[in-house]
Write an enzyme that holds these catalytic residues in place. Structure first.
Site, short mmCIF file in Angstrom:
data_model
loop_
_atom_site.label_atom_id
_atom_site.label_comp_id
_atom_site.label_asym_id
_atom_site.label_seq_id
_atom_site.Cartn_x
_atom_site.Cartn_y
_atom_site.Cartn_z
CE LYS A 80 -4.05 1.98 2.59
NZ LYS A 80 -4.68 1.59 3.62
CB SER A 155 -8.00 3.78 2.52
OG SER A 155 -7.19 3.16 3.36
CB SER A 179 -8.55 1.00 5.36
OG SER A 179 -9.33 2.12 5.56
#
Length: 497
Positions: A80, A155, A179
Site C-alpha cells: 500500500k 482505503s 481499511s
C-alpha cells in the site's frame, strides 16, 4: 504448466526453497500479469519492475549458495502506497505528494526486504487512507476484479484488488477504521488488523495515530499468518510498539480446530441497513461454527452503536493535526511560490490544490472538534465513548474467546454511487470501527457470495488484544470447512479479467 500467479504464497515459497521454481520466474510471471490486467483494474500506482527482479535474483543467488531462506523468500507482494519506500515513490494517493521519493524505508518495508519478500510496487488507495472505496485517490479509482464497475473497498482497495486479480499473492494494507477488512470482504480475500502496536508504524504516513495499524492481506488464512509473522514485532523506533513476543499466528493457522471455543455473535451488528444476502451468509457461518464444535452465544455490546460517531470525531481530529505538516514548504507539492507571496499564502494555495475533497472535509471536521470551546463537547466526549467501547469488549471477552459479525453491511457498491453521500460511505465501516477504537485484533475472510448480486461477503472475527492467534485458529477452521463445502476456494468463482 501451472499458472504461477494462482499459487498460494505458501506453495510459492516451498517451490522456490526446493528449487522447483526460481524467484525470478515467479516475479516475471506476476509482472506479466500486472502488465496484462492492471490497465483495467488499476490496483497499482507504481510498479518497480527493476527493483522486484533484483530482489528475486538475490533470493535465487542465496539459494544457490545454500543459504537458509525465510518462509516467504521470493514471494511477490503489493505494498500500500502509505509506507515509505527508499528510492521509489510514496504518494499516499494524494496529489500533494506526487513524485515524492522517500529517503528511507518504513520499518515494515525493511522487514519485508530482510525476509526476502519481493516488493512488486505500490498500490492505489483513498487519499491519506481516508475512504471506503478507493474513489478518493487523486490518481483515479480501482475496480473490483469481481465486477470492475464496483468498488474494491477502501482505503486499501489497490491491495485487495491486486490479490483478487492474481497480480500478487500477498499484499500489505493499513486499517484505521476497517481499511484492511472491508476491502477483503468485498473482494473475497483475507485481511487482518493486528493488535494496535503489534506492527510498527514507523514510516507509515499518519492519518490517525491512535488508530492506524498496518497488517497482512492475502488469499488464504495461512498466507496471512506467514506475512503477519514477518512484519510484526517490537520496534524501538515506534513509541506505540508493543514490546512482547508475536502471538503464534502460523501455528494457529496450521491448527484450525474450534471445538470447545466460545464464539460470541455481536447483537448490535444486524438489522436495518444490512443487506439480506450478507446476513444470510453470516448466519450460515455461525451455523458452520456450531457444526465444527464451537459454543455460540449472542453478546450485547451497547456502546458499539455510538462507535461510528465517536470515530468520525477522533479520526478527523488526529488527521487535522497530522496533515498540518503538508505545508508546501518542506517537501511535496508547492503552489503559488512566485517569490513575492508570504509563506502563509503558499501553504494555503498548496493545500487547496493538493488535498482532495474528502481530506479537506475531515481536516475541517477535526479542526472544529479541537477548537477552543468545542474540544470537551466533541473530541473529549468521543474519547469517553471510546472508553465505553473498550469496556464492552472487556465484558464480552470475559464470556467468549472471540466475537463474530458481518465485516461490512453490504457487498461492493457501484463506483460513483456514494461519492456525493459521505454518510452512506461512512456506514461501510459500521462493523469494523469498534476494533480500531479499542485496539484489539480482527480479521475478515470470505464466507460466500450474496445471492442478490453474486458478490463476496466477509465474516469478521474479533479477538482480544495480543490474542491475534485466535483469529487464525478460527479463520483456518472456517476457511477449510467452506472450501470443502464449495469444492474450491471462493476466488475461483471470480470472473476472468
Amino acid at each position: 504448466m501451472t499458472d504461477l500467479t494462482r499459487l498460494t504464497a505458501a506453495e510459492t515459497a516451498a517451490k522456490i526453497a526446493s528449487g522447483e521454481l526460481t524467484a525470478v520466474a515467479v516475479a516475471e510471471a506476476h509482472l506479466a500479469r500486472i502488465e496484462a490486467v492492471d490497465e483495467k483494474v488499476h490496483a497499482f500506482l507504481h510498479v518497480d519492475r527493476e527493483g522486484a527482479l533484483a530482489q528475486a535474483r538475490a533470493v535465487d543467488e542465496k539459494r544457490a549458495r545454500g543459504e537458509k531462506l525465510g518462509p516467504l523468500a521470493g514471494v511477490p507482494l503489493a505494498l500500500k502506497d502509505v509506507f515509505t519506500t527508499e528510492g521509489i515513490p510514496t504518494t499516499c494517493g494524494s496529489k500533494i505528494l506526487e513524485g515524492w521519493i522517500p529517503p528511507y524505508d518504513a520499518t515494515l518495508t525493511k522487514r519485508l526486504k530482510e525476509a526476502d519478500v519481493v516488493v512488486l510496487g505500490k498500490t492505489n488507495m483513498d487519499e491519506f487512507a481516508m475512504g471506503s472505496s478507493t474513489e478518493n485517490s487523486a490518481y483515479g479509482p480501482t475496480g473490483n476484479p469481481w465486477d470492475l464497475t464496483r468498488i474494491p473497498g477502501g482505503s486499501g482497495g489497490g491491495s485487495s484488488a491486486s490479490l483478487a486479480s492474481f497480480q500478487a499473492p500477498l499484499a500489505v494494507g493499513t486499517d484505521t477504521g476497517g481499511s484492511i477488512r472491508q476491502p477483503a470482504a468485498v473482494t473475497g480475500t483475507v485481511g487482518v488488523k493486528p493488535t494496535y502496536g503489534g506492527v510498527s508504524r514507523f514510516g507509515l504516513v499518519a492519518f490517525s495515530s491512535s488508530l492506524d495499524q498496518g497488517g497482512p492481506c492475502a488469499r488464504t488464512v495461512l498466507d496471512a499468518a506467514l506475512l503477519h509473522e514477518v512484519i510484526a514485532g517490537h520496534d524501538p523506533l515506534d513509541s506505540t510498539s508493543i514490546d512482547a513476543p508475536v502471538p503464534p499466528v502460523v501455528e494457529a493457522a496450521l491448527g484450525g480446530d474450534v471445538r470447545g471455543m466460545r464464539i460470541g455473535v455481536v447483537k448490535e451488528f444486524a438489522g436495518e441497513g444490512y443487506q439480506a444476502g450478507v446476513m444470510q451468509r453470516f448466519s450460515e457461518s455461525v451455523e458452520l461454527l456450531r457444526e465444527l464444535g464451537a459454543e455460540v452465544t449472542e453478546i450485547s455490546c451497547p456502546s458499539f452503536d455510538k462507535a461510528l460517531a465517536a470515530y468520525y470525531l477522533i479520526a478527523p481530529s488526529e488527521c487535522s493535526s497530522n496533515l498540518a505538516r503538508f505545508d508546501g514548504l518542506r517537501y511535496g507539492l508547492r503552489t503559488g511560490d512566485d517569490g513575492t507571496r508570504p509563506a502563509e499564502d503558499v501553504t494555503s494555495l498548496t493545500r487547496a490544490e493538493g488535498f482532495g475533497p474528502e481530506v479537506k472535509r475531515r481536516i475541517m471536521l477535526g479542526t472544529y472538534a479541537l477548537s477552543s470551546g468545542y474540544y470537551d463537547a466533541y473530541y473529549g466526549s468521543a474519547q469517553k465513548v471510546r472508553t465505553l467501547i473498550k469496556r464492552d469488549f472487556e465484558k464480552a471477552f470475559e464470556q467468549v474467546d472471540v466475537l463474530v459479525s458481518p465485516t461490512t453491511p453490504t457487498t461492493a457498491f457501484p463506483i460513483g454511487e456514494r461519492v456525493d453521500d459521505p454518510m452512506a460511505m461512512y456506514l461501510a465501516d459500521l462493523c469494523t470501527i469498534p476494533s480500531n477504537l479499542a485496539g484489539n485484533a480482527a480479521m475478515s475472510l470470505p464466507c460466500g457470495l450474496a445471492p442478490e448480486d453474486g458478490l463476496p461477503v466477509g465474516l469478521q472475527i474479533i479477538a482480544p488484544a495480543m490474542k491475534d492467534d485466535r483469529l487464525y485458529k478460527v479463520g483456518a477452521a472456517v476457511e477449510a470447512a467452506f472450501t470443502a463445502r464449495w469444492g474450491h476456494p471462493l476466488l475461483e468463482e471470480a470472473p476472468s479479467l
